[in-house]
Design a protein around this motif. Sequence first.
Motif, PDB file in Angstrom:
ATOM      1  N   THR A   1      69.611  43.778   4.680  1.00 20.95           N
ATOM      2  CA  THR A   1      68.120  42.468   5.090  1.00 20.95           C
ATOM      3  C   THR A   1      68.966  41.785   5.940  1.00 20.95           C
ATOM      4  N   GLY A   2      69.397  41.329   6.147  1.00 23.26           N
ATOM      5  CA  GLY A   2      71.024  40.100   7.072  1.00 23.26           C
ATOM      6  C   GLY A   2      71.288  40.439   7.676  1.00 23.26           C
ATOM      7  N   ALA A   3      72.047  41.497   8.087  1.00 25.44           N
ATOM      8  CA  ALA A   3      71.703  42.167   9.463  1.00 25.44           C
ATOM      9  C   ALA A   3      71.141  42.562  10.612  1.00 25.44           C
TER      10      ALA A   3
ATOM     11  N   SER B   1      71.121  32.613  -1.041  1.00 28.74           N
ATOM     12  CA  SER B   1      72.233  32.470  -0.708  1.00 28.74           C
ATOM     13  C   SER B   1      73.033  33.438   0.161  1.00 28.74           C
ATOM     14  N   ILE B   2      73.591  34.495   0.443  1.00 24.69           N
ATOM     15  CA  ILE B   2      73.879  36.188   0.979  1.00 24.69           C
ATOM     16  C   ILE B   2      72.643  36.614   2.413  1.00 24.69           C
ATOM     17  N   ALA B   3      72.158  36.194   1.884  1.00 27.74           N
ATOM     18  CA  ALA B   3      70.800  36.612   2.578  1.00 27.74           C
ATOM     19  C   ALA B   3      70.621  36.243   3.720  1.00 27.74           C
ATOM     20  N   GLY B   4      70.626  34.997   2.993  1.00 32.34           N
ATOM     21  CA  GLY B   4      69.810  33.509   4.276  1.00 32.34           C
ATOM     22  C   GLY B   4      71.396  33.265   4.991  1.00 32.34           C
TER      23      GLY B   4
ATOM     24  N   TRP C   1      72.772  35.453   8.379  1.00 36.19           N
ATOM     25  CA  TRP C   1      71.790  35.118   9.744  1.00 36.19           C
ATOM     26  C   TRP C   1      72.147  33.319  10.182  1.00 36.19           C
ATOM     27  N   TYR C   2      72.133  32.612   9.259  1.00 35.29           N
ATOM     28  CA  TYR C   2      72.229  31.357   9.298  1.00 35.29           C
ATOM     29  C   TYR C   2      73.700  30.791   9.970  1.00 35.29           C
ATOM     30  N   ARG C   3      74.004  31.273   8.854  1.00 38.12           N
ATOM     31  CA  ARG C   3      75.678  31.123   9.721  1.00 38.12           C
ATOM     32  C   ARG C   3      76.043  32.167  10.995  1.00 38.12           C
ATOM     33  N   ALA C   4      75.658  33.226  11.135  1.00 39.29           N
ATOM     34  CA  ALA C   4      76.179  34.298  12.436  1.00 39.29           C
ATOM     35  C   ALA C   4      74.903  33.398  13.771  1.00 39.29           C
ATOM     36  N   GLN C   5      74.190  32.473  13.533  1.00 39.76           N
ATOM     37  CA  GLN C   5      73.485  32.208  14.504  1.00 39.76           C
ATOM     38  C   GLN C   5      73.974  31.247  14.908  1.00 39.76           C
TER      39      GLN C   5
END
Length: 796
Positions: free
Chosen positions: A520-522, A570-573, A576-580
Amino acid sequence: MTSRFIKSWSRRRDETPLTPETDNINPVPRLDPLANEPKDALKNSSVEVGEEKVIPGVSSSSSDSLTFADDDPAVRDIPASVRRIVSLEDDPTLPTLTFRYFVLTLLFVIPGAFMSQLSHYRTTFIPFSVFFTQICSDYLGIWLAKVLPSWNVKVPFTKYGFNLNPGPWGVKEHVLVTISAASGATYNLAFAPVSIAELFFGQRINPGVAIIFMWSVVVTGYSFAAISRQFLLYDPQYPWFQALCQTALFETQKKQREHPSALSRRQMVLFFSVLAFITLWQFLPEYVFPMLGSMAFLCWVAPRNATANFIGAGYGGMGFLNLSFDWSNLSNLSNAGNMFLTPYWTQVLIFLAFVVNCWILIPAAKWGNLGSYKHGLMSNKVLTVNGTKYPLTSLLTPQGTLNETAYAENGPLQLGTQMLWGMFFDYASYTSALAWLATFGYPQIREAIQKIRARNRDKNHDTINFQYTDQLNILQRSYKEVPLWWYIALFLCSFVSITAMVGAGQLYIPIWTYFVAIGTGAVVVTPLGWLYAISNFQLPIGTTNELLYGVMVQAVAGHKNPTGASVYSSIAGDAWYRAQYMLQDQKIGHYMHIPPRATFFSQVFGATIGIPVNYAVVRWVLDTRFDYLTGAKTDPSHQWTGQYVQSTLSTSVQYVLVGPVRLFQEPTFKPLPYGFLAGLLCPIILYGLHRLFPHSKLKFHLWNTTIFFSALATFYGNLSTGYFSGFIGSFVVMFWAFRYRYELWAKYNYILAAAFDTGFNFNMLLIFLFFGAGKIIAMPNWWGNNADSSERCFAL
């Protein structure tokens, strides 16, 4: 060292004015801040900058500056706001990862990671602004260049060496130090499950497991940046407004340091003047004169009238006609960021959402028939049927399962009506982000994919940014690109680590839910990154992650420990959070012509240095403030409340212990899942209207439902002031000044943005050090700091 400038076009053409009218970048739809047409656009082919004549958007840092016509392929795809700030020349001989870089990175990351992590256990926070690092590191770098000896040092047992002082302090070192601090001088999302497990379940996670887990969730996000970088990083139509703001300050500092001009001097004078003013001013609303934070005029007119107080109050009321002169209330509203950065259309949507929420829905719920549950209308607590605070901890057994007896005694969970519709719109914003990208964002993604395919067919070019022909990408071709396998290696390190820890039963979640989390993060990295890149709006989706986890674990036996929801989130958030944030900082590197591999290294290095510091803070707080955080004892200073951890626990109990099935069977919760359907359908409807009426004055393409729904989901119960004032400010800055005073806006807007945020953060640090670090020193009560109500809403 002689400067060698990379140039791609040096011919001079007949220039036309470089203004937003000639900026032909037209994302579908056009969502950049230049959508409004300035009335006093540049009339000549060059503009005055100090005593110099330069072409707009072209650096004046050298005597042989490049010039481009507006239709030149080198600049025509770059938005006008970017051309006015970013240099179109590069000196690839400037030093990057030097000894000075490593010294300053350690100097700023360690205290920054400490203060940022500590803030998430306290009521008042200790800010560590990236602008603080950006300013201080520049002066320290100049000082180090003066005092360090120019010694060549050999690395023991290797053939490599380095020079302690390779020459004058360079802009690329400066940028890399700041990027490292932005990556490492922050808190870590994984602190929540580490804290919850120990505080509420007596289960201390092994320190090695905790540190590796904290590192792995960050690295997962960094590796996921590879999914979107070809779309969102290299394409010049995506401005990334926070990156543009920092670039404006970098360029100003660079020009003032290397080639001072009248304009750069004025910009630096303005920056430090505004910084000093905001630093001093914020002592008034934050400490001495709190009434300035929420000026409720209706309360002044009728201080003892309960209805007037409720309508006018900004703290616990509707905030109607309420004004605020506190920058903390005017900025960072609903994840929109600084009013000087966020496009006007975004701020209009946020203000309209506030109007609907506070000025329409709240009175409909309070005095009408909206919602059957009438207790705690503007409360963010979980309540019982009679409106008292629900004893959530009584629902937990020592084994981390639901205490059915306590649940039967206390009854079903209840939420205030505002929290209920907030959950509905929160769900809607999640699916809206996906639907909006699939409709309005599809043309840009399709075009990017076509360019990538064209590049892949051309065997003579293997660089990622070959598909883009603008000058910024051309300059970056001088450097080696980050290979894809670097990102894959990062992901594999985190994947193997987390899989091993989950498989060993160390992280409270079933292993298959971890695969769902990264999946889902991807999926959401690109739509949420796309939204942030064009609107400066960051969508929070933590609640939806926890709901999804709650749905999954209800179908299996065991794994009912609420800590698992926090682990999953923490994993799913962070995926995308760190990717942004990685993409945003890489955009700074792109704007400042930093070698991509150096940028990548600085991000990973900064995070790796900061994470052990984050865990050390977690360990110290849990060892010394345990009883305060659990509520067993009352903290005399009222600072160690652990509100973030308590809030996370409440959400986890709802979704994991009680479970979505049982929760949504309650009459007050039944409508909430339809929010997902509303978020999916609304963008499709608006897209259909946009295609049917493309030239309509209603401009359907600007009604971004993701931003609107997310702003509607914001909880305004504790703070409804600042939105009206912020909208007035955004109108002046991002509409009127941009349209009618474009020259001033272009020269000073982003400098002002940096100065306001830096001054505010510096003030917060001073208030903490002077009045809150040791003994809490309260401001004596007076007319502007009334003991009962700083707003003077005495009947609220």
